[in-house]
Structures are given as structure tokens and as C-alpha cells.
Design an enzyme around this catalytic site. Structure first.
Site, PDB file in Angstrom:
ATOM      1  N   LYS A 190      -4.559  84.520  19.562  1.00 32.94           N
ATOM      2  CA  LYS A 190      -5.146  84.021  18.315  1.00 32.94           C
ATOM      3  C   LYS A 190      -6.479  84.685  18.024  1.00 32.94           C
ATOM      4  CE  LYS A 190      -2.009  80.996  19.503  1.00 32.94           C
ATOM      5  NZ  LYS A 190      -0.870  80.310  18.980  1.00 32.94           N
TER       6      LYS A 190
ATOM      7  N   ALA B 247      -6.761  78.636  24.391  1.00 33.99           N
ATOM      8  CA  ALA B 247      -5.985  79.579  23.575  1.00 33.99           C
ATOM      9  C   ALA B 247      -6.631  79.850  22.219  1.00 33.99           C
ATOM     10  CB  ALA B 247      -4.573  79.031  23.376  1.00 33.99           C
TER      11      ALA B 247
ATOM     12  N   TRP C 145       0.648  70.318  23.524  1.00 31.05           N
ATOM     13  CA  TRP C 145       1.524  71.392  23.037  1.00 31.05           C
ATOM     14  C   TRP C 145       2.904  71.186  23.672  1.00 31.05           C
ATOM     15  CZ3 TRP C 145       2.460  76.606  25.521  1.00 31.05           C
ATOM     16  CH2 TRP C 145       3.084  77.489  24.634  1.00 31.05           C
TER      17      TRP C 145
ATOM     18  N   ASP D 252      -6.298  75.003  29.570  1.00 24.04           N
ATOM     19  CA  ASP D 252      -5.548  75.904  28.686  1.00 24.04           C
ATOM     20  C   ASP D 252      -6.489  76.238  27.533  1.00 24.04           C
ATOM     21  OD1 ASP D 252      -3.831  77.180  26.981  1.00 24.04           O
ATOM     22  OD2 ASP D 252      -2.427  75.507  26.763  1.00 24.04           O
TER      23      ASP D 252
END
Ligand code: LMR
Length: 394
Positions: A243, A210, A127, A208
Site C-alpha cells: 500500500k 500494512a 482482516w 501486522d
């Protein structure tokens, strides 16, 4: 003073969002920013979120400060959703943060404070905001191989080779599930091999996560994270509720620091509170309270899980449909990886020129590295995209 400022580089995902908005074509297709959209192109408020919001509006008696780490009930609920029973809850320090980006930022700051000489390793690709924040903080950074652009699968041999070269005390950022931008993910066996290598090297994982619930389901998507957390002596985790709860603008994240050494827990927890105080003081609470309300009420939780499952299944159907269209139209199986990728994104291996051609000719917007947001499609636009991909020569 202000005359010293120089223009900052634009974030490529956010810049793409703006170009899409500026495009007057009615039939344009947005496969850019990672926001879930239904078949009508809407990003709905989830049913359970709406109910929890109403409930909060009726019952909340104060908007006074909570605490530097946020509401402990939120930390507990999200910790359990992510970690299950893989670690003793007493070993987990947690701080609410403004979104997953806030959790990453606080995590990187913690690394800089605790180990200023540590290098942070990122997957290639990753990302774009990962390297951007790390560079901004002046932390040394490296890349490990992750994706084979020719086959659009994980380059696991390359990854292992590069991870085997990290130094003791270095930090390795791993995507918990639904790798952004590629959509190519590690198997559980591969997570086990990564844990072995990091243990061997004395490196610290920073996960991470998400998109939990967008890939293979809530538990399956957390399996790699749980394996790492249970096996490594120290782990950092940055989590986002943007999300999977669809509460993007509420900025709801959590940074967790896990240590199996009980003595370190108090100082880790205190450091998370200190870092929050330095950067923004108290973390946002509304989104966190929505999440806690949902996760601690069995009916709301069941309804949220059911809707999340509909979202996940919808994206999988689009993946299958797109892979089928491409197989038929190209008379080859070279795009089958799209059906095997998981999460919101797939990187399809097109060149920047081919991506640009699709934007110009067809009004199809994907990130320049050929990352597309599967949720930006619907059953009607899948064939249009399939043809555009082939017309562009990808
Ligand atoms: C994305 O990757 O598109 C999302 O995580 C949104 C963002 O902030 O970049």
C-alpha cells in the site's frame, strides 16, 4: 485424487471485487478491496517507484538468486523505516516474504513450530485472511474484543479485559496502525497499557503493519509498533509495502522476529531462512529492490514521502467531507467517527441488509460488515454515498 476436492469458501473481499467487475452500471462505486485510488479511480504507479524501476532496468546486471532471506539491504531499510531507533538492529532477524500475507503466513508457521500449543488471539473484527490462514494451519485461535459497533470506536475496556485472560506463551495479533477493517486505532497511551498487559501475561505480540503512512504519517503510524518492540522481550512483525509503495502485485513483505536475547538471534534468523526454503525458497526480489532503491536514495525517498503524504491528506479530506455531509443530511453528529478513524478503511456500523441495499439500489460496493475503502471515493461521490447511507437507514 482431484475428485476428493471440495469447493473452498470464497474470500469475501475478493468475491466482492469480482461482483463489482461484473456489475454493468456505469455509475457504480467501488469501496471494496483495500487498494488506493486517486480521484479518477486509478491506482497509479508512484513517481519514485517509476524512477527506481527505470534505474533498476538500466543497472541490474543479473537475475540470479539472492538469498533465502532476500537482499539484506532491503531488510535493513524496511526495518529502519518501521522500527526507527526503537531497538538495536542487532536484535532483529528479518526475512523478505511474498507480500504482507506471506510474512503473516511465515510468522504463523514459526509460531506453530516454536510453540505448537500456543493460541493466537485476533481482534474482533480483523482482516478475514488472519483467521483463514490460522485455521488452515490448524492453530488454535481466540478473539479479543476490539470494536464497539454502536459508537464505531475502540472498545478498550473490553479489549483489556480479554487480553488479561490470555495465557502465558499465547500470541496476540495487533494491527500496527490503520486497523483493518474498522479504521479505529489505539492511542499511544493505550499501546502502553497493552504492552503492560502482555508483559504481565507473558504473551507475545505479533504486529501486522500494512498501512504505515496512511494514517497520521510514517513515524506516528509506527509509534505503537516501536513501543511494543522496545518494551517486549520478543516481538514478531509482519510488514507490507503493497500500500505505502503502491506495489501490490510485486508481493513485497518482510517478517521480523525481535529478541533482546542475543543467543536467540542466530536460531531465529536460521528458522526464518528455513521456513522460506520450505514454502517458496527464495522470496521475490523486484519489489524489494524498488523499495531499497527508494529508501536509500535521499531524493527518491523525499519524493516518495511527499507523494505518500498527498495520498494520506487526500483520504483525510474525503473523511472530513463525508462526515460533514452526513452531519448536515442527518442533522446529527453520529457519523463524526468517520473523520476520527484513520487509514484506508472505516467500518460504519451498517447491517449486512443495509450494505446489500446500497449495493442493489445505488451500485455502492462495500464489504458486508460495512467496511468501506475511503480511497474509493472522490469529492463528487461523497454526497451520493452520504445520501445512500441514510436512505438505507444506517
Ligand atoms: C484488503 O483488506 O482489502 C486488502 O488487504 C486486500 C486483501 O488482500 O484483502
Amino acid at each position: 485424487m482431484l475428485d476428493n476436492l471440495k469447493p473452498q469458501p470464497a474470500d469475501k473481499i475478493l468475491a466482492l471485487m469480482q461482483s463489482f467487475r461484473d456489475d454493468p452500471r456505469a455509475d457504480k462505486i467501488d469501496l471494496g478491496v483495500g487498494v488506493y485510488k486517486d480521484a479518477e479511480g486509478r491506482t497509479p504507479v508512484m513517481r519514485a517507484v517509476r524512477t527506481a524501476g527505470k534505474r533498476l532496468w538500466e543497472t541490474e546486471q543479473t537475475k540470479s538468486y539472492v538469498g533465502l532471506l532476500g537482499d539484506p539491504a532491503y531488510g535493513d531499510a524496511l526495518r529502519d523505516l518501521i522500527l526507527g531507533d526503537s531497538v538495536d538492529p542487532g536484535q532483529v532477524s528479518a526475512a523478505a516474504t511474498p507480500g504482507g500475507t506471506g510474512a503473516l503466513r511465515q510468522g504463523f508457521e514459526l509460531i506453530r513450530l516454536a510453540a505448537p500449543d500456543a493460541k493466537i488471539w485476533l481482534s474482533d473484527p480483523t482482516w478475514p485472511n488472519h483467521p483463514s490462514i490460522i485455521r488452515y494451519l490448524g492453530i488454535e485461535m481466540g478473539e479479543y474484543r476490539y470494536f464497539d459497533n454502536a459508537t464505531c470506536t475502540v472498545d478498550f475496556e473490553g479489549m483489556k479485559e480479554d487480553l488479561n485472560a490470555v495465557a502465558a506463551g499465547d500470541v496476540v495479533v495487533l494491527h500496527g496502525c490503520c486497523h483493518n477493517p474498522t479504521g479505529a486505532n489505539l492511542t499511544l497511551a493505550q499501546w502502553g497499557e497493552v504492552a503492560d498487559i502482555l508483559t504481565d501475561r507473558g504473551a507475545i505480540p505479533f504486529i501486522d503493519i500494512a498501512y504505515q503512512g496512511f494514517g497520521d504519517g510514517l513515524d506516528a503510524d509506527a509509534a505503537g509498533t516501536r513501543l511494543i518492540a522496545s518494551r517486549m522481550p520478543q516481538t514478531l512483525i509482519a510488514a507490507s509495502c503493497s500500500k505505502n509503495f503502491g506495489i501490490y502485485r510485486e508481493r513485497t513483505g518482510l517478517l521480523m522476529a525481535i529478541t533482546h536475547d542475543a543467543k536467540l538471534k542466530t536460531v531465529a534468523q536460521g528458522t526464518l531462512a528455513f521456513l522460506n526454503r520450505q514454502n517458496f525458497s527464495f522470496p521475490p526480489d523486484h519489489g524489494a529492490r524498488l523499495v531499497t532503491t527508494i529508501l536509500t536514495d535521499p531524493d527518491l525517498r523525499a519524493d516518495w514521502q511527499a507523494e505518500l503524504e498527498e495520498v494520506r491528506a487526500g483520504m483525510l479530506r474525503l473523511r472530513t467531507q463525508l462526515a460533514d455531509e452526513l452531519r448536515q443530511r442527518s442533522n446529527s453528529d453520529r457519523f463524526d467517527f468517520i473523520a476520527h478513524h484513520r487509514g484506508m478503511f472505516s467500518r460504519i456500523g451498517a447491517t449486512p441488509e443495509q450494505v446489500e441495499q446500497m449495493r442493489k439500489t445505488n451500485g455502492i460496493y462495500m464489504v458486508g460488515d460495512s467496511r468501506m475503502n475511503i480511497a474509493g471515493l472522490n469529492a463528487r461521490t461523497v454526497p451520493i454515498l452520504a445520501q445512500a447511507i441514510l436512505d438505507a437507514g444506517a
